[in-house]
Design a protein around this motif. Structure first.
Motif, PDB file in Angstrom:
ATOM      1  N   SER A 127       1.029  -1.780   0.085  1.00  0.00           N
ATOM      2  CA  SER A 127      -0.011   0.157   0.401  1.00  0.00           C
ATOM      3  C   SER A 127       0.695   1.399  -0.172  1.00  0.00           C
ATOM      4  O   SER A 127       0.451   2.483  -0.089  1.00  0.00           O
ATOM      5  CB  SER A 127      -1.231   0.281   1.019  1.00  0.00           C
ATOM      6  N   LYS A 128       1.683   1.002   0.242  1.00  0.00           N
ATOM      7  CA  LYS A 128       3.531   2.092   0.249  1.00  0.00           C
ATOM      8  C   LYS A 128       3.003   2.794  -1.041  1.00  0.00           C
ATOM      9  O   LYS A 128       3.067   1.641  -2.380  1.00  0.00           O
ATOM     10  CB  LYS A 128       3.984   1.801   1.082  1.00  0.00           C
ATOM     11  N   GLU A 129       4.070   4.012  -1.149  1.00  0.00           N
ATOM     12  CA  GLU A 129       4.741   4.460  -2.410  1.00  0.00           C
ATOM     13  C   GLU A 129       5.315   3.440  -3.113  1.00  0.00           C
ATOM     14  O   GLU A 129       5.213   3.278  -4.556  1.00  0.00           O
ATOM     15  CB  GLU A 129       5.541   5.837  -2.092  1.00  0.00           C
ATOM     16  N   ALA A 130       6.190   2.991  -2.530  1.00  0.00           N
ATOM     17  CA  ALA A 130       7.719   1.831  -3.543  1.00  0.00           C
ATOM     18  C   ALA A 130       7.307   0.361  -2.908  1.00  0.00           C
ATOM     19  O   ALA A 130       8.001  -0.281  -2.113  1.00  0.00           O
ATOM     20  CB  ALA A 130       9.255   1.960  -2.842  1.00  0.00           C
ATOM     21  N   PRO A 131       6.317  -0.404  -3.413  1.00  0.00           N
ATOM     22  CA  PRO A 131       5.530  -1.474  -2.868  1.00  0.00           C
ATOM     23  C   PRO A 131       6.992  -2.678  -3.711  1.00  0.00           C
ATOM     24  O   PRO A 131       7.462  -2.037  -4.292  1.00  0.00           O
ATOM     25  CB  PRO A 131       4.551  -2.279  -4.085  1.00  0.00           C
ATOM     26  N   LEU A 132       7.050  -3.753  -2.304  1.00  0.00           N
ATOM     27  CA  LEU A 132       8.085  -4.547  -2.403  1.00  0.00           C
ATOM     28  C   LEU A 132       8.499  -5.631  -2.925  1.00  0.00           C
ATOM     29  O   LEU A 132       8.451  -6.784  -2.791  1.00  0.00           O
ATOM     30  CB  LEU A 132       9.000  -4.718  -1.264  1.00  0.00           C
ATOM     31  N   PHE A 133       7.437  -5.914  -4.378  1.00  0.00           N
ATOM     32  CA  PHE A 133       7.201  -6.460  -5.047  1.00  0.00           C
ATOM     33  C   PHE A 133       8.345  -7.237  -5.895  1.00  0.00           C
ATOM     34  O   PHE A 133       8.726  -8.800  -5.073  1.00  0.00           O
ATOM     35  CB  PHE A 133       6.921  -6.248  -6.561  1.00  0.00           C
ATOM     36  N   HIS A 134      10.134  -6.600  -5.783  1.00  0.00           N
ATOM     37  CA  HIS A 134      11.428  -7.929  -5.632  1.00  0.00           C
ATOM     38  C   HIS A 134      11.596  -8.579  -4.883  1.00  0.00           C
ATOM     39  O   HIS A 134      11.928  -9.838  -4.699  1.00  0.00           O
ATOM     40  CB  HIS A 134      12.279  -7.233  -6.589  1.00  0.00           C
ATOM     41  N   TYR A 135      10.511  -8.044  -3.281  1.00  0.00           N
ATOM     42  CA  TYR A 135      11.528  -8.450  -1.945  1.00  0.00           C
ATOM     43  C   TYR A 135      10.533  -9.601  -1.783  1.00  0.00           C
ATOM     44  O   TYR A 135      10.603 -11.174  -1.406  1.00  0.00           O
ATOM     45  CB  TYR A 135      11.908  -7.854  -0.919  1.00  0.00           C
ATOM     46  N   MET A 136       9.324  -9.738  -2.021  1.00  0.00           N
ATOM     47  CA  MET A 136       7.630 -10.486  -2.426  1.00  0.00           C
ATOM     48  C   MET A 136       8.484 -11.766  -3.039  1.00  0.00           C
ATOM     49  O   MET A 136       7.883 -12.891  -2.161  1.00  0.00           O
ATOM     50  CB  MET A 136       6.618  -9.719  -2.418  1.00  0.00           C
ATOM     51  N   MET A 137       8.831 -11.253  -3.826  1.00  0.00           N
ATOM     52  CA  MET A 137       8.813 -12.609  -4.614  1.00  0.00           C
ATOM     53  C   MET A 137      10.093 -13.243  -4.446  1.00  0.00           C
ATOM     54  O   MET A 137      10.193 -15.111  -4.822  1.00  0.00           O
ATOM     55  CB  MET A 137       9.234 -11.600  -6.302  1.00  0.00           C
ATOM     56  N   ALA A 138      11.106 -12.819  -3.887  1.00  0.00           N
ATOM     57  CA  ALA A 138      12.618 -13.907  -3.689  1.00  0.00           C
ATOM     58  C   ALA A 138      12.201 -14.522  -2.424  1.00  0.00           C
ATOM     59  O   ALA A 138      12.477 -15.700  -2.096  1.00  0.00           O
ATOM     60  CB  ALA A 138      13.062 -12.594  -3.348  1.00  0.00           C
ATOM     61  N   MET A 139      11.425 -14.260  -1.221  1.00  0.00           N
ATOM     62  CA  MET A 139      11.034 -15.069  -0.366  1.00  0.00           C
ATOM     63  C   MET A 139       9.888 -15.872  -1.111  1.00  0.00           C
ATOM     64  O   MET A 139       9.989 -17.013  -0.010  1.00  0.00           O
ATOM     65  CB  MET A 139      10.565 -13.557   1.035  1.00  0.00           C
ATOM     66  N   THR A 140       9.039 -15.603  -1.777  1.00  0.00           N
ATOM     67  CA  THR A 140       7.799 -16.821  -2.285  1.00  0.00           C
ATOM     68  C   THR A 140       8.825 -17.836  -2.373  1.00  0.00           C
ATOM     69  O   THR A 140       8.223 -18.747  -2.483  1.00  0.00           O
ATOM     70  CB  THR A 140       6.944 -16.063  -2.974  1.00  0.00           C
ATOM     71  N   THR A 141       9.906 -17.474  -3.885  1.00  0.00           N
ATOM     72  CA  THR A 141      10.534 -18.399  -4.094  1.00  0.00           C
ATOM     73  C   THR A 141      11.322 -19.398  -3.507  1.00  0.00           C
ATOM     74  O   THR A 141      11.205 -20.361  -3.502  1.00  0.00           O
ATOM     75  CB  THR A 141      11.514 -17.606  -5.051  1.00  0.00           C
ATOM     76  N   MET A 142      12.312 -18.565  -2.610  1.00  0.00           N
ATOM     77  CA  MET A 142      12.911 -19.617  -1.318  1.00  0.00           C
ATOM     78  C   MET A 142      12.397 -19.957  -0.608  1.00  0.00           C
ATOM     79  O   MET A 142      11.695 -20.917  -0.074  1.00  0.00           O
ATOM     80  CB  MET A 142      13.128 -17.994  -0.360  1.00  0.00           C
ATOM     81  N   MET A 143      10.422 -19.580  -0.411  1.00  0.00           N
ATOM     82  CA  MET A 143       9.262 -20.758   0.508  1.00  0.00           C
ATOM     83  C   MET A 143       9.299 -21.623  -0.208  1.00  0.00           C
ATOM     84  O   MET A 143       8.850 -23.338   0.091  1.00  0.00           O
ATOM     85  CB  MET A 143       8.503 -19.667   1.022  1.00  0.00           C
ATOM     86  N   SER A 144       9.143 -21.461  -1.445  1.00  0.00           N
ATOM     87  CA  SER A 144       8.492 -22.405  -2.545  1.00  0.00           C
ATOM     88  C   SER A 144       9.043 -23.884  -3.009  1.00  0.00           C
ATOM     89  O   SER A 144       8.816 -24.870  -3.407  1.00  0.00           O
ATOM     90  CB  SER A 144       7.783 -22.109  -3.760  1.00  0.00           C
ATOM     91  N   ILE A 145      10.581 -22.865  -2.818  1.00  0.00           N
ATOM     92  CA  ILE A 145      12.036 -24.403  -3.318  1.00  0.00           C
ATOM     93  C   ILE A 145      11.501 -26.044  -2.448  1.00  0.00           C
ATOM     94  O   ILE A 145      11.729 -26.717  -2.885  1.00  0.00           O
ATOM     95  CB  ILE A 145      13.338 -23.821  -3.698  1.00  0.00           C
ATOM     96  N   PRO A 146      11.324 -26.076  -1.017  1.00  0.00           N
ATOM     97  CA  PRO A 146      11.492 -26.783  -0.648  1.00  0.00           C
ATOM     98  C   PRO A 146      10.717 -27.930  -1.369  1.00  0.00           C
ATOM     99  O   PRO A 146      10.814 -28.811  -0.849  1.00  0.00           O
ATOM    100  CB  PRO A 146      11.712 -26.604   1.089  1.00  0.00           C
ATOM    101  N   LEU A 147       8.979 -26.579  -1.137  1.00  0.00           N
ATOM    102  CA  LEU A 147       8.021 -27.828  -1.533  1.00  0.00           C
ATOM    103  C   LEU A 147       7.970 -28.784  -3.085  1.00  0.00           C
ATOM    104  O   LEU A 147       7.826 -29.666  -2.619  1.00  0.00           O
ATOM    105  CB  LEU A 147       7.083 -26.962  -1.485  1.00  0.00           C
ATOM    106  N   LEU A 148       8.958 -27.241  -3.662  1.00  0.00           N
ATOM    107  CA  LEU A 148       8.848 -28.176  -5.036  1.00  0.00           C
ATOM    108  C   LEU A 148       9.563 -29.348  -4.890  1.00  0.00           C
ATOM    109  O   LEU A 148       9.623 -30.342  -6.015  1.00  0.00           O
ATOM    110  CB  LEU A 148       8.889 -26.856  -5.926  1.00  0.00           C
TER     111      LEU A 148
END
Lengths: 301, 361
Positions: free
Chosen positions: A259-280
């Motif tokens: 909701s802020k001016e500079a959304p941290l999509f790159h951080y979010m996707m980095a951590m989403t990737t990290m979180m998904s790797i063990p499952l994949l």
């Protein structure tokens, strides 16, 4: 039927068969094209997740977005890992802690209960089993509030207890169902032979029955690992302090940055990737068991 | 103040409780066994009952008690912030909460509508799509395993991850979806859709995202169902000169209906309980509030636990009604092997008996 048999010569020579084989080729081309299209639809979002995680924060909103990140920013992963007040090391440890405790208790008790339902005759067994299956239909929110009140009256809110202790009570009717199907398929003689040799119930269960249903055990282990790793409603309700959060709740912090001016999509996707790797990774290694697990209820039931 | 080192306390705290509860469960099983034996029960029955004790206890503590308690709460205006005297139950107010939900709550009907519409659109689309995919995979194609692995991948991704990813891809200005579609939009002089931020498009966006996420599961299950169809049915149909379309209508479709039925029931229950994804996506006003999310908001944001319980019971009633309806509809469209083959089975059994009696002589 015998009159319809085709001699090899006819098979090569006749123009009718030529069109049949051409038809087959066309059908094959269509099949592979459709399958490839489907695979692209499945894979592109995965690619986009990884791509965004490697994009510089300043270049997130470039239009049109380049298909390849330029430059590739590996640092995003390190920065995102430490972007919050609590490092992701702690979040990962929390997730592993909860997942392993809940999973092992679940496997242990569900297999015992399934063994009981499958191999022993006792009064009320079929009714109890039916009740167990019908609890699958009960929406989680119906029991949510009283269960919350229960844990609160035990003063265990904001601890990991509500997320792990319940697993000892064989939660997961579908796991019991799956294991029971496997136990049922074993011949009765297996246990009888052991019993004559003087083995007690626990020895039979541990040394003979469990090894025989290993594929099903692995299946529920994978399902339970994924389920607990991804569990969101539980931590959302029972945990209050940020440092106790599992990974999935930590993502919520990044989400609030949107909701802020500079959304941290790159951080979010980095951590989403990290979180998904063990499952994949788990999925790729154990998919045979996993697929057996998800299809057993449908096809065997 | 965040205390990062608190894990030194947090983990052993729960771990010790975890060990204790585990030991208690095993103890309960042993005591049950001894007790039943003392009461004169056979070893087999006593063992069986002792083995299912973990579930029995779990059922009583985590299903039956909350089930009854939540119905009681639904008849009260319980608010955990308002102090109650010790051992005092919240006062009953009758069906006030239910009446309020149905007649005056401005957010109740929209959330029901969104939940039902989501199910009504995404389930048929998902079933048709995954049946088609499963049929493609069931043809003797190369590398079935690889395709299946690929198609199931989205289902492994955490629901929260799926939601965040799609939210980013649906970003109106620089999301992937609008980028791919932008030539199309400029061709027709259309504005770029705002997806999740446009109240009109919230539902389609959820449907598209949901399709991607659950497609794999249903496809894999349906594929297993298709593989279970006896091959000789197709062989004899080919001999009889049946084309692909009539094979689909008369063999594939009827034979796969039991699996379709299973998938329909499970995806219906899942759609009614749509939660995690919806919570990770903020939409303008209340446009994206599914019933389950609304219940959670009422219980844990508004602290209206009594009202939330009534809403939960309405969801339960809805689930039961729809499940019953689907189960009732079975006789119209679900084909079970037993129905037609019972005649041949009877014959087979008779033959077997005949053979056995001949052999025993």
């Amino acid at each position: 039927m015998a009159t319809q048999a085709i001699t090899p010569k006819e098979m090569i020579g006749s123009p009718k068969n030529l069109t049949v084989s051409r038809q087959k080729t066309i059908v094959n081309i269509i099949t592979y094209t459709l399958l490839g299209l489907g695979a692209a639809i499945v894979l592109v979002p995965f690619y986009w997740m990884v791509r965004t995680s490697l994009t510089a924060g300043t270049r997130l909103f470039v239009f049109p977005p380049p298909f390849f990140p330029d430059p590739i920013v590996w640092r995003n992963y390190i920065d995102a890992w430490n972007a919050l007040q609590v490092s992701f090391t702690r979040f990962t440890a929390n997730t592993l802690f909860v997942t392993i405790l809940a999973m092992s208790a679940e496997i242990f008790t569900c297999s015992l209960v399934a063994y009981g339902f499958a191999r022993f005759r006792f009064p009320g067994r079929d009714i109890l089993f039916l009740i167990m299956l019908s609890t699958m239909m009960l929406p989680g929110v119906v029991t949510l509030v009283p269960t919350f009140i229960l844990w609160r009256s035990l003063k265990l809110i904001d601890t990991y207890d509500p997320l792990t202790l319940g697993a000892w009570f064989a939660w997961g009717p579908s796991y019991i169902f799956l294991l029971r199907q496997f136990f049922l398929s074993l011949p009765k003689e297996v246990e009888e032979a052991a019993r004559i040799d003087g083995a007690n119930l626990f020895q039979i269960y541990w040394h003979i029955m469990l090894p025989l249903v290993k594929p099903a055990l692995l299946a529920i282990a994978v399902l339970s690992f994924i389920g607990n790793w991804n569990n969101f409603m539980g931590p959302l309700i029972y945990l209050n302090s940020g440092e106790k959060y599992p990974l999935i709740m930590a993502l919520k912090f990044f989400e609030q940055s949107l909701s802020k001016e500079a959304p941290l999509f790159h951080y979010m996707m980095a951590m989403t990737t990290m979180m998904s790797i063990p499952l994949l990774a788990l999925y790729f290694f154990m998919q045979r068991n996993l697929i057996e697990g998800i299809t057993a209820g449908a096809v065997k039931g | 103040m965040i205390d990062t080192g608190s894990w030194v306390k947090d983990y052993p705290f729960t771990f010790s409780h975890w060990l204790l509860v585990g030991a208690a469960i095993i103890l309960v099983m042993l005591i049950t066994y001894r007790l039943l034996k003392m009461l004169g029960m056979k070893t087999e029955a006593a063992s069986g009952l002792a083995l299912i004790m973990p579930w029995v206890l779990g059922f009583l503590i985590f299903n039956l008690y909350p089930f009854i308690a939540s119905f009681y709460l639904s008849l009260t205006e319980y608010n955990p912030l308002r102090p109650l005297k010790l051992d005092q139950l919240p006062a009953l107010v009758g069906f006030k909460n239910y009446i309020y939900a149905f007649t005056r709550d401005p957010n109740f009907w929209p959330s029901i509508r969104l939940t039902l519409l989501y199910g009504a659109i995404s389930i048929p689309l998902g079933l048709a799509g995954s049946l088609a995919t499963a049929m493609l995979l069931a043809r003797n194609i190369r590398g079935v395993g690889i395709w299946r692995t690929l198609y199931y991948m989205p289902a492994v991704l955490p629901a929260a991850a799926t939601a965040l990813l799609w939210r980013w891809m649906f970003n109106p200005t620089s999301g992937l979806i609008n980028t791919i579609l932008s030539p199309f939009f400029s061709l027709f002089h259309m504005d770029k859709p705002a997806w999740f931020t446009d109240p009109q498009l919230v539902l389609p966006s959820f449907v598209i995202m949901g399709m991607w996420g659950i497609f794999g599961t249903t496809t894999v299950i349906l594929l297993a169902g298709l593989k279970n169809i006896p091959r000789d049915l197709y062989d004899s149909a080919t001999v009889d000169g049946a084309g692909l379309i009539s094979q689909f209508r008369h063999i594939t479709l009827p034979q796969v209906t039991p699996t379709l039925f299973y998938v329909l029931v499970t995806s219906m229950i899942a759609a009614l309980q749509y939660f995690t994804q919806a919570l990770f996506i903020t939409t303008p006003r209340q446009a994206g509030i599914f019933l389950n999310v609304y219940i959670w908001q009422q219980a844990f944001n508004q602290q209206k636990m009594g009202y939330a319980s009534s809403l939960a019971w309405i969801l339960l009633a809805l689930t039961l009604m729809l499940t019953l309806l689907v189960f009732r509809s079975q006789s119209f469209w679900v084909f079970y092997e037993g129905e037609i083959q019972s005649e041949t089975k009877k014959k087979r059994r008779k033959n077997l008996q005949l053979r056995q009696s001949v052999m025993s002589k």
